[in-house]
Design a protein around this motif. Structure first.
Motif, PDB file in Angstrom:
ATOM      1  N   ASN A 114       0.877  -0.993  -0.043  1.00 37.79           N
ATOM      2  CA  ASN A 114       0.095   0.013   0.049  1.00 37.79           C
ATOM      3  C   ASN A 114       0.874   1.344  -0.115  1.00 37.79           C
ATOM      4  OD1 ASN A 114      -2.412  -1.719   0.195  1.00 37.79           O
ATOM      5  ND2 ASN A 114      -2.696  -1.325   2.277  1.00 37.79           N
ATOM      6  N   ALA A 115       1.908   1.229   0.679  1.00 37.75           N
ATOM      7  CA  ALA A 115       2.812   2.420   0.750  1.00 37.75           C
ATOM      8  C   ALA A 115       3.650   2.577  -0.473  1.00 37.75           C
ATOM      9  CB  ALA A 115       3.832   1.910   2.015  1.00 37.75           C
ATOM     10  N   LYS A 116       3.945   1.499  -1.164  1.00 38.50           N
ATOM     11  CA  LYS A 116       4.469   1.524  -2.579  1.00 38.50           C
ATOM     12  C   LYS A 116       3.572   2.527  -3.383  1.00 38.50           C
ATOM     13  CE  LYS A 116       6.439  -1.124  -6.258  1.00 38.50           C
ATOM     14  NZ  LYS A 116       6.609  -2.410  -6.784  1.00 38.50           N
ATOM     15  N   GLN A 117       2.274   2.033  -3.374  1.00 38.66           N
ATOM     16  CA  GLN A 117       1.277   2.529  -4.326  1.00 38.66           C
ATOM     17  C   GLN A 117       1.086   3.937  -4.067  1.00 38.66           C
ATOM     18  OE1 GLN A 117      -2.564   0.521  -3.939  1.00 38.66           O
ATOM     19  NE2 GLN A 117      -1.820  -1.400  -4.935  1.00 38.66           N
ATOM     20  N   GLN A 118       1.221   4.561  -2.989  1.00 35.94           N
ATOM     21  CA  GLN A 118       1.251   5.791  -2.608  1.00 35.94           C
ATOM     22  C   GLN A 118       2.349   6.493  -3.057  1.00 35.94           C
ATOM     23  OE1 GLN A 118      -1.465   7.626  -1.591  1.00 35.94           O
ATOM     24  NE2 GLN A 118      -2.667   5.625  -1.709  1.00 35.94           N
ATOM     25  N   PHE A 119       3.715   6.016  -2.706  1.00 38.24           N
ATOM     26  CA  PHE A 119       4.850   6.370  -3.236  1.00 38.24           C
ATOM     27  C   PHE A 119       4.939   6.815  -4.674  1.00 38.24           C
ATOM     28  CE2 PHE A 119       9.404   5.993  -4.623  1.00 38.24           C
ATOM     29  CZ  PHE A 119       9.787   7.138  -3.710  1.00 38.24           C
ATOM     30  N   GLU A 120       4.233   6.031  -5.465  1.00 39.48           N
ATOM     31  CA  GLU A 120       4.243   6.063  -7.159  1.00 39.48           C
ATOM     32  C   GLU A 120       3.427   7.141  -7.150  1.00 39.48           C
ATOM     33  OE1 GLU A 120       5.978   4.365  -9.149  1.00 39.48           O
ATOM     34  OE2 GLU A 120       6.676   2.961  -8.115  1.00 39.48           O
ATOM     35  N   LYS A 121       2.353   7.516  -6.576  1.00 40.29           N
ATOM     36  CA  LYS A 121       1.483   8.675  -6.828  1.00 40.29           C
ATOM     37  C   LYS A 121       2.126   9.805  -6.511  1.00 40.29           C
ATOM     38  CE  LYS A 121      -2.971   6.486  -5.935  1.00 40.29           C
ATOM     39  NZ  LYS A 121      -4.140   6.206  -4.912  1.00 40.29           N
ATOM     40  N   TYR A 122       3.064   9.794  -5.390  1.00 38.11           N
ATOM     41  CA  TYR A 122       3.951  11.089  -4.784  1.00 38.11           C
ATOM     42  C   TYR A 122       4.696  11.213  -6.215  1.00 38.11           C
ATOM     43  CZ  TYR A 122       7.189  13.654  -2.619  1.00 38.11           C
ATOM     44  OH  TYR A 122       8.231  14.828  -2.139  1.00 38.11           O
ATOM     45  N   LEU A 123       5.536  10.322  -6.758  1.00 40.49           N
ATOM     46  CA  LEU A 123       6.520  10.497  -7.791  1.00 40.49           C
ATOM     47  C   LEU A 123       5.683  11.279  -9.065  1.00 40.49           C
ATOM     48  CD1 LEU A 123       8.474   7.280  -7.633  1.00 40.49           C
ATOM     49  CD2 LEU A 123       9.177   9.454  -6.799  1.00 40.49           C
ATOM     50  N   ASP A 124       4.450  11.117  -9.172  1.00 42.84           N
ATOM     51  CA  ASP A 124       3.914  11.799 -10.342  1.00 42.84           C
ATOM     52  C   ASP A 124       4.379  13.315 -10.388  1.00 42.84           C
ATOM     53  OD1 ASP A 124       2.652   9.487 -11.331  1.00 42.84           O
ATOM     54  OD2 ASP A 124       0.853   9.907 -10.268  1.00 42.84           O
ATOM     55  N   GLY A 125       4.614  13.756  -9.178  1.00 50.08           N
ATOM     56  CA  GLY A 125       4.978  15.065  -9.208  1.00 50.08           C
ATOM     57  C   GLY A 125       6.194  15.654  -9.823  1.00 50.08           C
ATOM     58  N   TYR A 126       6.977  14.602  -9.874  1.00 49.39           N
ATOM     59  CA  TYR A 126       8.234  14.726 -10.456  1.00 49.39           C
ATOM     60  C   TYR A 126       8.629  14.333 -11.884  1.00 49.39           C
ATOM     61  CZ  TYR A 126       8.601  16.366  -5.649  1.00 49.39           C
ATOM     62  OH  TYR A 126       8.490  16.831  -4.744  1.00 49.39           O
ATOM     63  N   ASP A 127       9.761  14.835 -12.461  1.00 46.44           N
ATOM     64  CA  ASP A 127       9.947  14.472 -13.893  1.00 46.44           C
ATOM     65  C   ASP A 127      10.787  13.070 -13.786  1.00 46.44           C
ATOM     66  OD1 ASP A 127      10.502  14.213 -16.341  1.00 46.44           O
ATOM     67  OD2 ASP A 127      11.751  15.888 -16.530  1.00 46.44           O
ATOM     68  N   SER A 128      10.062  12.006 -13.943  1.00 47.43           N
ATOM     69  CA  SER A 128      10.973  10.840 -14.178  1.00 47.43           C
ATOM     70  C   SER A 128      11.953  10.590 -15.422  1.00 47.43           C
ATOM     71  CB  SER A 128       9.841   9.535 -14.103  1.00 47.43           C
ATOM     72  OG  SER A 128       9.123   9.787 -15.337  1.00 47.43           O
ATOM     73  N   ASN A 129      11.607  11.614 -16.148  1.00 46.08           N
ATOM     74  CA  ASN A 129      12.585  11.460 -17.446  1.00 46.08           C
ATOM     75  C   ASN A 129      13.962  12.361 -17.360  1.00 46.08           C
ATOM     76  OD1 ASN A 129      11.018  10.072 -19.340  1.00 46.08           O
ATOM     77  ND2 ASN A 129       9.642  12.248 -19.682  1.00 46.08           N
ATOM     78  N   ASN A 130      14.062  12.873 -15.950  1.00 46.19           N
ATOM     79  CA  ASN A 130      15.185  13.679 -15.591  1.00 46.19           C
ATOM     80  C   ASN A 130      16.056  12.476 -15.122  1.00 46.19           C
ATOM     81  OD1 ASN A 130      17.071  14.699 -13.395  1.00 46.19           O
ATOM     82  ND2 ASN A 130      16.203  16.644 -14.071  1.00 46.19           N
TER      83      ASN A 130
END
Length: 258
Positions: free
Chosen positions: A5-21
């Motif tokens: 469950n924590a991992k799912q929320q962490f993935e949502k948190y990462l949506d706010g950052y540029d994973s292509n960087n």
């Protein structure tokens, strides 16, 4: 408390950052690498199911402050932001921790572990369980940093090529620190070689024998040292002296079995 469950929320948190960087992507991969290293340490130490699940969640969240640091400053340098303190602020002062762990039972352990995971040395923690988890995350973080130093692009996390790094000198303060069984103090690093030396000097700060065994089994010390071609003859000689000294330290250090 549930890691998935924590991992799912962490993935949502990462949506706010540029994973292509490149730097953001490096830190995402590092986060899950630390989780993997933590699982291995906990397995070898035969920790309880609860402590193992807690340790995995701490590993997942330990660098949550890094992403904002990269967004604001595009830098890992501690002079730009104290990422551990910012992570604690986001999670506990702003209340984001409840998105990852619904109960507050383990808040003090999580907070303490994240707050101290990148400290120069671990001091002032007296509660045994808090101290256990603070030591676990520091070991797991260093273990995955071995992978980072071996596989990730040097230009991304060092800002220089292997050839550029190996042509530089090791400053006397940094060289001497290795033989005091201490980590290198960040402000003491001047050259790129100082940074590189600091990445093997932190083997002096490994706490658990299980972690030291993993370092030996993966031959991390030799592989990290050998990644750089040392064209500077003084640097080449010093790195061999560092190799010999740290290899003996890793082999003979008793470590803790908890």
């Amino acid at each position: 408390m549930n890691y998935n469950n924590a991992k799912q929320q962490f993935e949502k948190y990462l949506d706010g950052y540029d994973s292509n960087n490149d730097k953001v992507r490096l830190k995402i991969i590092h986060t899950y690498g630390v989780v993997h290293a933590m699982e291995e340490i906990c397995h070898r130490m035969r920790l309880s199911e609860e402590d193992t699940e807690l340790a995995r969640i701490i590993a997942l969240l330990h660098d949550i402050g890094r992403f904002e640091q990269l967004k604001r400053f595009d830098s890992f340098e501690p002079t730009t932001m104290d990422h551990a303190a910012y992570g604690v602020k986001v999670l506990f002062e702003e209340g984001m921790i409840r998105q990852f762990v619904s109960e507050d039972t383990w808040d003090d352990i999580i907070k303490t572990s994240i707050a101290h995971h990148s400290d120069f040395c671990l001091d002032g923690i007296t509660d045994p369980r808090n101290l256990l988890h603070a030591r676990l995350i520091r070991d797991a973080d260093k273990l995955d940093n071995c992978r980072v130093k071996l596989k990730d692009d040097l230009q991304v996390f060092m800002g220089a090529s292997a050839e550029e790094i190996g042509a530089q000198e090791i400053t006397p303060v940094v060289y001497g620190t290795v033989f005091k069984n201490q980590c290198v103090y960040s402000p003491d690093r001047v050259t790129k070689m100082d940074y590189w030396v600091s990445y093997v000097a932190y083997f002096s700060d490994i706490y658990f024998r299980a972690s030291l065994d993993i370092i030996q089994e993966h031959n991390y010390l030799n592989r990290i040292i050998d990644r750089i071609p040392y064209s500077n003859p003084d640097t080449a000689r010093q790195m061999e002296e560092i190799r010999t000294y740290l290899a003996e330290l890793i082999h003979t250090a008793p470590g803790c079995t908890w």
